[in-house]
Scaffold this motif. Structure first.
Motif, PDB file in Angstrom:
ATOM      1  N   MET A   1     -28.246  -3.391 -10.766  1.00 54.23           N
ATOM      2  CA  MET A   1     -26.947  -3.065 -10.185  1.00 54.23           C
ATOM      3  C   MET A   1     -26.126  -2.219 -11.151  1.00 54.23           C
ATOM      4  SD  MET A   1     -26.018  -6.654  -8.240  1.00 54.23           S
ATOM      5  CE  MET A   1     -24.298  -6.376  -8.431  1.00 54.23           C
ATOM      6  N   PHE A   2     -26.159  -2.551 -12.432  1.00 55.25           N
ATOM      7  CA  PHE A   2     -25.419  -1.792 -13.435  1.00 55.25           C
ATOM      8  C   PHE A   2     -25.949  -0.359 -13.534  1.00 55.25           C
ATOM      9  CE2 PHE A   2     -24.936  -0.332 -17.847  1.00 55.25           C
ATOM     10  CZ  PHE A   2     -23.554  -0.323 -17.925  1.00 55.25           C
ATOM     11  N   LEU A   3     -27.267  -0.202 -13.537  1.00 57.56           N
ATOM     12  CA  LEU A   3     -27.856   1.136 -13.629  1.00 57.56           C
ATOM     13  C   LEU A   3     -27.507   1.985 -12.400  1.00 57.56           C
ATOM     14  CD1 LEU A   3     -31.381   0.376 -15.110  1.00 57.56           C
ATOM     15  CD2 LEU A   3     -29.455   1.511 -16.237  1.00 57.56           C
ATOM     16  N   ILE A   4     -27.560   1.389 -11.219  1.00 59.65           N
ATOM     17  CA  ILE A   4     -27.198   2.115 -10.006  1.00 59.65           C
ATOM     18  C   ILE A   4     -25.733   2.528 -10.052  1.00 59.65           C
ATOM     19  CG2 ILE A   4     -26.869   1.858  -7.509  1.00 59.65           C
ATOM     20  CD1 ILE A   4     -29.455   0.186  -7.515  1.00 59.65           C
ATOM     21  N   HIS A   5     -24.876   1.641 -10.539  1.00 56.16           N
ATOM     22  CA  HIS A   5     -23.450   1.954 -10.651  1.00 56.16           C
ATOM     23  C   HIS A   5     -23.231   3.141 -11.587  1.00 56.16           C
ATOM     24  CE1 HIS A   5     -19.149   1.339 -10.805  1.00 56.16           C
ATOM     25  NE2 HIS A   5     -19.213   1.319 -12.121  1.00 56.16           N
ATOM     26  N   ARG A   6     -23.915   3.153 -12.724  1.00 54.85           N
ATOM     27  CA  ARG A   6     -23.766   4.254 -13.679  1.00 54.85           C
ATOM     28  C   ARG A   6     -24.300   5.572 -13.105  1.00 54.85           C
ATOM     29  NH1 ARG A   6     -20.201   4.780 -15.946  1.00 54.85           N
ATOM     30  NH2 ARG A   6     -21.155   6.410 -17.192  1.00 54.85           N
ATOM     31  N   LEU A   7     -25.430   5.527 -12.420  1.00 58.48           N
ATOM     32  CA  LEU A   7     -25.972   6.738 -11.812  1.00 58.48           C
ATOM     33  C   LEU A   7     -25.034   7.290 -10.743  1.00 58.48           C
ATOM     34  CD1 LEU A   7     -29.750   5.822 -11.518  1.00 58.48           C
ATOM     35  CD2 LEU A   7     -28.722   7.547 -12.997  1.00 58.48           C
ATOM     36  N   ASN A   8     -24.421   6.419  -9.949  1.00 54.74           N
ATOM     37  CA  ASN A   8     -23.468   6.882  -8.944  1.00 54.74           C
ATOM     38  C   ASN A   8     -22.243   7.510  -9.599  1.00 54.74           C
ATOM     39  OD1 ASN A   8     -24.915   6.215  -6.660  1.00 54.74           O
ATOM     40  ND2 ASN A   8     -24.039   4.165  -6.521  1.00 54.74           N
ATOM     41  N   ALA A   9     -21.782   6.946 -10.708  1.00 54.16           N
ATOM     42  CA  ALA A   9     -20.630   7.512 -11.411  1.00 54.16           C
ATOM     43  C   ALA A   9     -20.968   8.905 -11.963  1.00 54.16           C
ATOM     44  CB  ALA A   9     -20.202   6.590 -12.547  1.00 54.16           C
ATOM     45  N   GLN A  10     -22.158   9.073 -12.511  1.00 48.60           N
ATOM     46  CA  GLN A  10     -22.569  10.389 -13.009  1.00 48.60           C
ATOM     47  C   GLN A  10     -22.667  11.389 -11.861  1.00 48.60           C
ATOM     48  OE1 GLN A  10     -26.247   9.900 -15.075  1.00 48.60           O
ATOM     49  NE2 GLN A  10     -25.282   9.121 -16.944  1.00 48.60           N
ATOM     50  N   HIS A  11     -23.199  10.950 -10.754  1.00 53.93           N
ATOM     51  CA  HIS A  11     -23.336  11.822  -9.591  1.00 53.93           C
ATOM     52  C   HIS A  11     -21.956  12.251  -9.085  1.00 53.93           C
ATOM     53  CE1 HIS A  11     -25.262  13.536  -6.101  1.00 53.93           C
ATOM     54  NE2 HIS A  11     -24.486  12.833  -5.295  1.00 53.93           N
ATOM     55  N   ASP A  12     -21.016  11.329  -9.013  1.00 52.05           N
ATOM     56  CA  ASP A  12     -19.658  11.655  -8.581  1.00 52.05           C
ATOM     57  C   ASP A  12     -18.994  12.656  -9.522  1.00 52.05           C
ATOM     58  OD1 ASP A  12     -19.929   9.997  -6.412  1.00 52.05           O
ATOM     59  OD2 ASP A  12     -18.854   8.315  -7.338  1.00 52.05           O
ATOM     60  N   GLU A  13     -19.234  12.529 -10.820  1.00 50.79           N
ATOM     61  CA  GLU A  13     -18.672  13.479 -11.782  1.00 50.79           C
ATOM     62  C   GLU A  13     -19.243  14.876 -11.571  1.00 50.79           C
ATOM     63  OE1 GLU A  13     -19.356  11.945 -15.674  1.00 50.79           O
ATOM     64  OE2 GLU A  13     -18.061  10.203 -15.358  1.00 50.79           O
ATOM     65  N   ARG A  14     -20.549  14.958 -11.295  1.00 50.93           N
ATOM     66  CA  ARG A  14     -21.162  16.268 -11.054  1.00 50.93           C
ATOM     67  C   ARG A  14     -20.619  16.900  -9.786  1.00 50.93           C
ATOM     68  NH1 ARG A  14     -26.839  14.093 -11.849  1.00 50.93           N
ATOM     69  NH2 ARG A  14     -26.887  13.742 -14.069  1.00 50.93           N
ATOM     70  N   ILE A  15     -20.456  16.112  -8.756  1.00 55.54           N
ATOM     71  CA  ILE A  15     -19.922  16.640  -7.504  1.00 55.54           C
ATOM     72  C   ILE A  15     -18.488  17.106  -7.706  1.00 55.54           C
ATOM     73  CG2 ILE A  15     -19.160  15.973  -5.187  1.00 55.54           C
ATOM     74  CD1 ILE A  15     -21.650  14.291  -4.957  1.00 55.54           C
ATOM     75  N   GLY A  16     -17.702  16.357  -8.470  1.00 60.05           N
ATOM     76  CA  GLY A  16     -16.318  16.742  -8.723  1.00 60.05           C
ATOM     77  C   GLY A  16     -16.208  18.020  -9.521  1.00 60.05           C
ATOM     78  N   ALA A  17     -17.169  18.295 -10.380  1.00 59.32           N
ATOM     79  CA  ALA A  17     -17.119  19.489 -11.215  1.00 59.32           C
ATOM     80  C   ALA A  17     -17.636  20.726 -10.486  1.00 59.32           C
ATOM     81  CB  ALA A  17     -17.947  19.270 -12.483  1.00 59.32           C
ATOM     82  N   PHE A  18     -18.394  20.545  -9.419  1.00 61.65           N
ATOM     83  CA  PHE A  18     -18.979  21.672  -8.700  1.00 61.65           C
ATOM     84  C   PHE A  18     -17.968  22.244  -7.723  1.00 61.65           C
ATOM     85  CE2 PHE A  18     -21.630  23.558  -5.358  1.00 61.65           C
ATOM     86  CZ  PHE A  18     -22.383  24.411  -6.136  1.00 61.65           C
ATOM     87  N   ARG A  19     -17.836  23.567  -7.711  1.00 58.90           N
ATOM     88  CA  ARG A  19     -16.886  24.224  -6.822  1.00 58.90           C
ATOM     89  C   ARG A  19     -17.633  24.753  -5.616  1.00 58.90           C
ATOM     90  NH1 ARG A  19     -12.523  27.600  -9.957  1.00 58.90           N
ATOM     91  NH2 ARG A  19     -11.725  27.498  -7.861  1.00 58.90           N
TER      92      ARG A  19
END
Length: 74
Positions: A18-36
């Motif tokens: 669960m912790f690993l999935i949470h961290r991967l989702n947070a990284q994915h959200d950061e990448r999406i937020g940075a992409f224009r």
């Protein structure tokens, strides 16, 4: 005693997963937020499609049905 250790190990593995999935989702959200998404790619233009668009007939669908019956076409 062995059952308690097995259950504890399974619960621990679930929590780590669960912790690993949470961290991967947070990284994915950061990448999406940075992409224009709104920027166009360089040297690629969007083509204007000049195809005729169908328009809905003026009036209600009941009017169209009445017109068809009046013209004698069914």
């Amino acid at each position: 005693m062995e059952i308690a250790i097995t259950v504890a190990a399974i619960i621990f593995v679930i929590i780590v997963g669960m912790f690993l999935i949470h961290r991967l989702n947070a990284q994915h959200d950061e990448r999406i937020g940075a992409f224009r998404y709104s920027d166009a790619l360089p040297r690629i233009s969007r083509r204007n499609r000049k195809s005729p668009r169908t328009t809905a007939p003026k009036g209600s669908p009941a009017d169209a049905t009445r017109r068809e019956r009046r013209d004698g076409s069914r």
